[in-house]
Design a protein around this motif. Sequence first.
Motif, PDB file in Angstrom:
ATOM      1  N   LEU A  35     -11.528   6.761  27.424  1.00  0.00           N
ATOM      2  CA  LEU A  35     -11.422   6.224  28.786  1.00  0.00           C
ATOM      3  C   LEU A  35     -10.783   7.227  29.742  1.00  0.00           C
ATOM      4  O   LEU A  35     -10.056   8.141  29.336  1.00  0.00           O
ATOM      5  CB  LEU A  35     -10.642   4.908  28.774  1.00  0.00           C
ATOM      6  CG  LEU A  35      -9.238   4.912  28.161  1.00  0.00           C
ATOM      7  CD1 LEU A  35      -8.193   5.226  29.214  1.00  0.00           C
ATOM      8  CD2 LEU A  35      -8.959   3.532  27.578  1.00  0.00           C
ATOM      9  N   VAL A  36     -11.074   7.000  31.004  1.00  0.00           N
ATOM     10  CA  VAL A  36     -10.446   7.774  32.071  1.00  0.00           C
ATOM     11  C   VAL A  36      -9.139   7.064  32.405  1.00  0.00           C
ATOM     12  O   VAL A  36      -9.153   5.908  32.832  1.00  0.00           O
ATOM     13  CB  VAL A  36     -11.370   7.845  33.303  1.00  0.00           C
ATOM     14  CG1 VAL A  36     -10.654   8.524  34.461  1.00  0.00           C
ATOM     15  CG2 VAL A  36     -12.668   8.570  32.958  1.00  0.00           C
TER      16      VAL A  36
ATOM     17  N   ASN B 261     -11.636  15.973  29.791  1.00  0.00           N
ATOM     18  CA  ASN B 261     -12.711  15.847  28.797  1.00  0.00           C
ATOM     19  C   ASN B 261     -13.255  14.431  28.692  1.00  0.00           C
ATOM     20  O   ASN B 261     -14.210  14.191  27.969  1.00  0.00           O
ATOM     21  CB  ASN B 261     -12.198  16.246  27.410  1.00  0.00           C
ATOM     22  CG  ASN B 261     -12.128  17.748  27.253  1.00  0.00           C
ATOM     23  OD1 ASN B 261     -12.588  18.495  28.110  1.00  0.00           O
ATOM     24  ND2 ASN B 261     -11.534  18.191  26.166  1.00  0.00           N
ATOM     25  N   ASN B 262     -12.619  13.492  29.377  1.00  0.00           N
ATOM     26  CA  ASN B 262     -13.007  12.092  29.196  1.00  0.00           C
ATOM     27  C   ASN B 262     -13.925  11.570  30.295  1.00  0.00           C
ATOM     28  O   ASN B 262     -14.163  10.363  30.363  1.00  0.00           O
ATOM     29  CB  ASN B 262     -11.754  11.201  29.136  1.00  0.00           C
ATOM     30  CG  ASN B 262     -11.021  11.394  27.832  1.00  0.00           C
ATOM     31  OD1 ASN B 262     -11.467  12.144  26.967  1.00  0.00           O
ATOM     32  ND2 ASN B 262      -9.886  10.745  27.679  1.00  0.00           N
ATOM     33  N   CYS B 263     -14.385  12.439  31.162  1.00  0.00           N
ATOM     34  CA  CYS B 263     -15.273  11.964  32.240  1.00  0.00           C
ATOM     35  C   CYS B 263     -16.493  12.869  32.292  1.00  0.00           C
ATOM     36  O   CYS B 263     -16.566  13.795  33.083  1.00  0.00           O
ATOM     37  CB  CYS B 263     -14.539  11.924  33.573  1.00  0.00           C
ATOM     38  SG  CYS B 263     -13.535  13.374  33.921  1.00  0.00           S
ATOM     39  N   ASP B 264     -17.442  12.572  31.454  1.00  0.00           N
ATOM     40  CA  ASP B 264     -18.585  13.469  31.256  1.00  0.00           C
ATOM     41  C   ASP B 264     -19.821  13.108  32.065  1.00  0.00           C
ATOM     42  O   ASP B 264     -20.770  13.870  32.084  1.00  0.00           O
ATOM     43  CB  ASP B 264     -19.001  13.442  29.778  1.00  0.00           C
ATOM     44  CG  ASP B 264     -18.093  14.299  28.921  1.00  0.00           C
ATOM     45  OD1 ASP B 264     -17.294  15.050  29.497  1.00  0.00           O
ATOM     46  OD2 ASP B 264     -18.198  14.221  27.689  1.00  0.00           O
ATOM     47  N   TYR B 265     -19.840  11.943  32.678  1.00  0.00           N
ATOM     48  CA  TYR B 265     -21.119  11.429  33.170  1.00  0.00           C
ATOM     49  C   TYR B 265     -21.140  11.318  34.699  1.00  0.00           C
ATOM     50  O   TYR B 265     -20.523  10.416  35.272  1.00  0.00           O
ATOM     51  CB  TYR B 265     -21.383  10.057  32.527  1.00  0.00           C
ATOM     52  CG  TYR B 265     -21.278  10.137  31.029  1.00  0.00           C
ATOM     53  CD1 TYR B 265     -22.324  10.675  30.276  1.00  0.00           C
ATOM     54  CD2 TYR B 265     -20.116   9.748  30.360  1.00  0.00           C
ATOM     55  CE1 TYR B 265     -22.219  10.797  28.903  1.00  0.00           C
ATOM     56  CE2 TYR B 265     -20.011   9.865  28.984  1.00  0.00           C
ATOM     57  CZ  TYR B 265     -21.061  10.391  28.268  1.00  0.00           C
ATOM     58  OH  TYR B 265     -20.954  10.521  26.902  1.00  0.00           O
ATOM     59  N   PRO B 266     -21.866  12.227  35.360  1.00  0.00           N
ATOM     60  CA  PRO B 266     -21.873  12.202  36.828  1.00  0.00           C
ATOM     61  C   PRO B 266     -22.811  11.128  37.374  1.00  0.00           C
ATOM     62  O   PRO B 266     -23.957  11.004  36.947  1.00  0.00           O
ATOM     63  CB  PRO B 266     -22.385  13.601  37.189  1.00  0.00           C
ATOM     64  CG  PRO B 266     -23.204  14.021  36.021  1.00  0.00           C
ATOM     65  CD  PRO B 266     -22.632  13.342  34.810  1.00  0.00           C
TER      66      PRO B 266
ATOM     67  N   GLU C 251     -17.477  -0.764  33.822  1.00  0.00           N
ATOM     68  CA  GLU C 251     -16.368  -1.616  33.367  1.00  0.00           C
ATOM     69  C   GLU C 251     -15.308  -0.788  32.664  1.00  0.00           C
ATOM     70  O   GLU C 251     -14.688  -1.212  31.684  1.00  0.00           O
ATOM     71  CB  GLU C 251     -16.866  -2.764  32.466  1.00  0.00           C
ATOM     72  CG  GLU C 251     -17.671  -3.810  33.215  1.00  0.00           C
ATOM     73  CD  GLU C 251     -16.969  -4.338  34.470  1.00  0.00           C
ATOM     74  OE1 GLU C 251     -15.792  -4.712  34.360  1.00  0.00           O
ATOM     75  OE2 GLU C 251     -17.590  -4.339  35.543  1.00  0.00           O
ATOM     76  N   THR C 252     -15.147   0.407  33.154  1.00  0.00           N
ATOM     77  CA  THR C 252     -14.092   1.309  32.725  1.00  0.00           C
ATOM     78  C   THR C 252     -13.863   2.267  33.894  1.00  0.00           C
ATOM     79  O   THR C 252     -14.703   2.361  34.797  1.00  0.00           O
ATOM     80  CB  THR C 252     -14.472   2.052  31.429  1.00  0.00           C
ATOM     81  OG1 THR C 252     -13.372   2.847  30.996  1.00  0.00           O
ATOM     82  CG2 THR C 252     -15.685   2.949  31.616  1.00  0.00           C
ATOM     83  N   ASN C 253     -12.763   2.971  33.847  1.00  0.00           N
ATOM     84  CA  ASN C 253     -12.450   3.829  34.991  1.00  0.00           C
ATOM     85  C   ASN C 253     -13.395   5.016  35.130  1.00  0.00           C
ATOM     86  O   ASN C 253     -13.864   5.573  34.135  1.00  0.00           O
ATOM     87  CB  ASN C 253     -11.028   4.388  34.851  1.00  0.00           C
ATOM     88  CG  ASN C 253      -9.988   3.385  35.302  1.00  0.00           C
ATOM     89  OD1 ASN C 253     -10.303   2.421  35.990  1.00  0.00           O
ATOM     90  ND2 ASN C 253      -8.748   3.626  34.920  1.00  0.00           N
TER      91      ASN C 253
END
Lengths: 658, 627
Positions: free
Chosen positions: A361-362, A370-375, A404-406
């Motif tokens: 999760l962010v 490393n936890n935010c891979d999807y633009p 439904e997540t940061n």
Amino acid sequence: MKKIALLSIPIVLLSLQQLHAQGPKIEKETWDEKPSIHTIAAKYSKESAVVVSSKLRLEYVDEAKDEVAEYYTLHKIIHIIDDRGIEGFNKIYLGINEDAEVVDVKARTILPGGKIIALDKNNIKEIKDEKDNVYKIFAMDGLEKGCDIEYYYTYKKPTSYFGREVVQESIPVLQTNLRIISPKRLKFDVKSYNFSTKATDTVINDNRIAECNVIETPGLEEEKYAYYDANLQRIEFKLSYNEVINKTERLFTWNELAKRLYSIYTDYSDKEYKAVTDLVSANGWDKLPDETSKIIAVEKYVKGKFSYNEQLGSKDGNSLEGVLNTKVAGTIGTMRLYGAIFNNLGVVYQFVLAGNREKYLVDRSFENWNNCDYPILYFPAENKFLAPTRPDYRYPWIVATWGETNGVFCKHTSIGTLSTAIADVKNVTLEDYQKSFQNIEARLELNPGLDSIAIDEKQIFAGYAAIGYRDAFNYANADQQKDMIKELTKAFANSENILFSEVLNQDFDAENTNLPLILHTKTKSGELIEQAGNKLLLKIGMAIGPQVEMYQEKPRQAPINMEFAHVEERKLEFIIPAGYTISNPNDLKINQTYIENGQQTMGFVSDYEIKGNVLSIHIIEEYKKTDYPFNQFDQFRKIINASSDFNKVVLVLEKKGS
Amino acid sequence: MKFKLLTTTLLVTGAASLAFGRPVTDSSATISTATEAYEFVYNAKSNSVQVKEKLSTTYTANVYQASIPVAEMFNNQVSITDVDCRVDGHSLRDFKPLYTYYGSDDIFYSDEQICYFPLNIPKINGTGVVKFEETVADPRYFTSIMFQESYAVKHKEVSIKIPRWMKVDLKEYNFNSFNIKKSVQYIPGDDADVITYSIDNLPATVKESNSPGPTYIYPHLLVLCKSAKAGGHDFTYFNTIDDLYNWCHGLVKSVVANQDPITAKAKELTTGLPSDLDKIKAIFYYVQDNTRYIAFEDGIAGFKPEAADEVLRKKYGDCKGMANLTRSLLVAAGYDARLCWLGTDYIAYDYQTPSLAVGNHMICALNFQGKTYFLDATESYIGFNEYAERIQGRQVLVDNGDKYILTRIPVAAIDQNHDVEKGKFTINGENFTGSVSHLWKGEDKEGVLAGLNSIKKEKTETAMISFLSQSNPDYAISALKISGTETPDKDVSVNYDVKYKDGLSAFGKDYYVDLDRKKDLQDASIKIGERKHDFWFGHKINLSVENELTLPAGYKISEMPAPLNVVNPNYEFHVQYTDGHGKLIYKKTILIKNTHLAKTDFAQWNKDIEQLTKTYNETAVLKPVTE
């Protein structure tokens, strides 16, 4: 999803110190020259194996030219208890990075009698999988029940100032030690997830050591409706301060990420922007009446005319000019293209980096890049999202587990003439649960011989539930489509005997208005009817397709995770044959719901009515949330099992007057 | 072809679990043209004969955004010297084939590698042209040319240029139903013959479960490289079966082992055992039980057995290593044991054709009291003198010093395998309650044990309950006793108590009773017209069920389904309910006597399965005696 290139840009962390001229100063991993077999507590006797010790060490060392190198060491001791343990650990795969410099690899088997069998280094092979992951592989020699396996390896990896080490496995881990060793000016923050542990921060000579010790981590088994990776106990870390530069200035903040991202995604020349202006004009997007129409038209055009290639990472390939010329783009090129078009149209949007509920999760308070891979793109006026790198999704739908997540929302701001962005870490809200459904409308009628049933059925998919099916029907060839129709029909109507089929609203465009994808079939099935003397047994429960049945013999370990909240509504009509009556219609009544704070959050309710010779069955099954806490598991299971109980309903048709 | 063990074990047994799966094809693209040019050349620098290959394939997309996985295998003997790819006439930006290890479930590590890249053609009718140039370093490894592709082919040409100094036989297989034209042209300047095969409208290969191996069904050439006279040198490859044997045997002879640990282990395993047979079994079962199948097939290691003492020390090996360890231990214990080479039933050829493509397996032969026994320790749970279907009847090349013995592995009778279930039940409220015994022999036993042990996360009892109940939590098993799992010499059996309600319906005072919970082969009809190939069962099936229900007091049998008896040279189905005077008795026998179900037999098979299903769908009725 390939790691976004901006995160791998080398970062100079000035040491302001004399640089080392000699080799790297890292700890040399060793093992006990006279090891003895570990004795395992009786409570673990039913395990196949136990990790006695898992030592992880990440070492950051100064190298020439103000660069910092990273070395990774893993040292494990595993005690083998039974044959499954031997099977599980006979082959060892050690993950390393491509082009990594392996410093050392050692492995040995310690037999119960004390004999040690060392691994011959010639038997260590290297393989690469289809995703370019590289592994050192070897087979452990001489394994038998009661032995210990010990191995360690150290390699130099591409330096990253963020990390995630999973400390939980499917078998118990008795002791975990994680150390991050760095030049003392570099201070790492450490945070644990799914459990609690504290890291110590110690400076010894020129080094700073962040250390965690974890005792007796239980094994985690895979469970239904639980994201295994996300629920594993893990420790994350990130570089937060370079004290030589500034002791209080936090490094690698979300704001810094937003700024970098904005800078990269909006990096194009006036000439390139002019080309985009021409594109906008040529397609008449600027003439469209409202923002939603513009978003939909642009997405349709780009996803129809341009190809997204995840592997395309070159600078030229991702320049806006290159993208416009070749009609092929990598992640950066794709985001630049959308950004430039929407800027040109005056459509207000934000770049967002989403996380993934299935894995990690962010965290607003812990900036692990490393936890935010999807633009994705966020449109504040519409409060909706667009997934540029997913040709199989259309506005406003995105991959459900990204929501439904940061996510990290990059909000545009101006400082004088400079355009940049600041970060807002907040929830990526999914579309309302009622828009995602998987419904069935079916009419069932016995043939005159009373030995088979004609089923006229519509399977209706919408929202997140429709995405996969729509993708499959659009990209499949005729043979594959035929197969899919057969499989879907067989699953729900228990028959491959398809007399008629059609797929409605297959086009991707239907997603924009959430027009449901409908699979309409007419089939003949002998599977749902049985004869017993002069009675007929109708397996009506099977007409809703096979349902998951949950029996939890062991205590539930993880909370409940669903891909997306949704509704499953089924309307079944059965024509009662002339001269027959149904003797047990009340078996159709099932009611299992769960109320939380006065609101029903999940439930399965089935009911019926008989008018003339028509039996009408109505079933509504709803899951209004994506996640349910641990303490609601029993209620959740009852509702899931209510649907499988319905599967077992058999109606008895008796001849009137018999 | 290397000696790869095909460890595709049967999943947890029971005929009901047999997959009558649908064919899998990919029609997202068509190959409009394909050319393959092979040429034998003499390389003076290495003083060897090599085979140069030029392959060119043009794909045409049939769908939007076609993504074609292009893969070409290579290894220590076959190198890829050039790769080229173009889409719609343009070379690709960032084109980067992945060269990587080719893994499989059977082989932990080999020199077999793959050059892979996805060929993405964005538009319908767009084209992608892929070219490979390759070199085979030794003609022994140039064994076959397959004509069919994963995609339908409109036109294909295969040419083989053979200088007259090279002696090669080309054997044509499965050409029958394909329109394949052959021409031969002599080129005087090169003193070579060019043999060209041209094919139009070749359908795509079809992946189907339980199919015969590809060499039985696809058109191809078996290339038999015999000898060459080039550069003033004579080269002999596999001119005769003797050459093949000598090559294989030479590899075996070069294996040097330390005999001491072998002798010590043989002594340890056999000391105190009363008979020779006990000693032989102890050795065979030791290798089965204590040597895990892990294959390293790196270069020549794909053909050469590892030293027996090394396999003993490591406790793992491939088929060659396990055969060598079995042989060495038996010899050390004083028995006449030999190594054997063979091809399993996956391969259509036999040793009439000297080629590396003939064999894919090694086992051990034991000459004992005038009889030859074949011991395959890679079959982890099969007993002594029992044979897996895949090696039954196969030709085998047995080590006999400088000469070889060519013989065949026996074909086992159907009663080698047995799956027997017997239950005694009463009606208790809305449930059946009772006790069940279940016994498995031969390959059925092997399937059960392999299945149980493949479930890594559960204990044997949990896994067995899951298997017996078919993961149905309503089939509540208690007092489970498992026996016979400790040695392959015994049959595996279980006894348990059970309570379940599937098959029992009470309406009013009547009971509707179905005493067959599993309904083996119920879904086993075959889609004629869709299924492209014969259906091969994994092994012979000998399945029987005998269930007995004690009637509730005051009840009689009102109706019973009619019996079914299907008798056929290939299989038999027998189902019968009988009145046992106060008991309802259900008996079922299913025999698959011939594992090869030919396409020509599908129609009859479906009729028989339909009858079986109809019988399954009928229930017995119990009524009060007063009615």
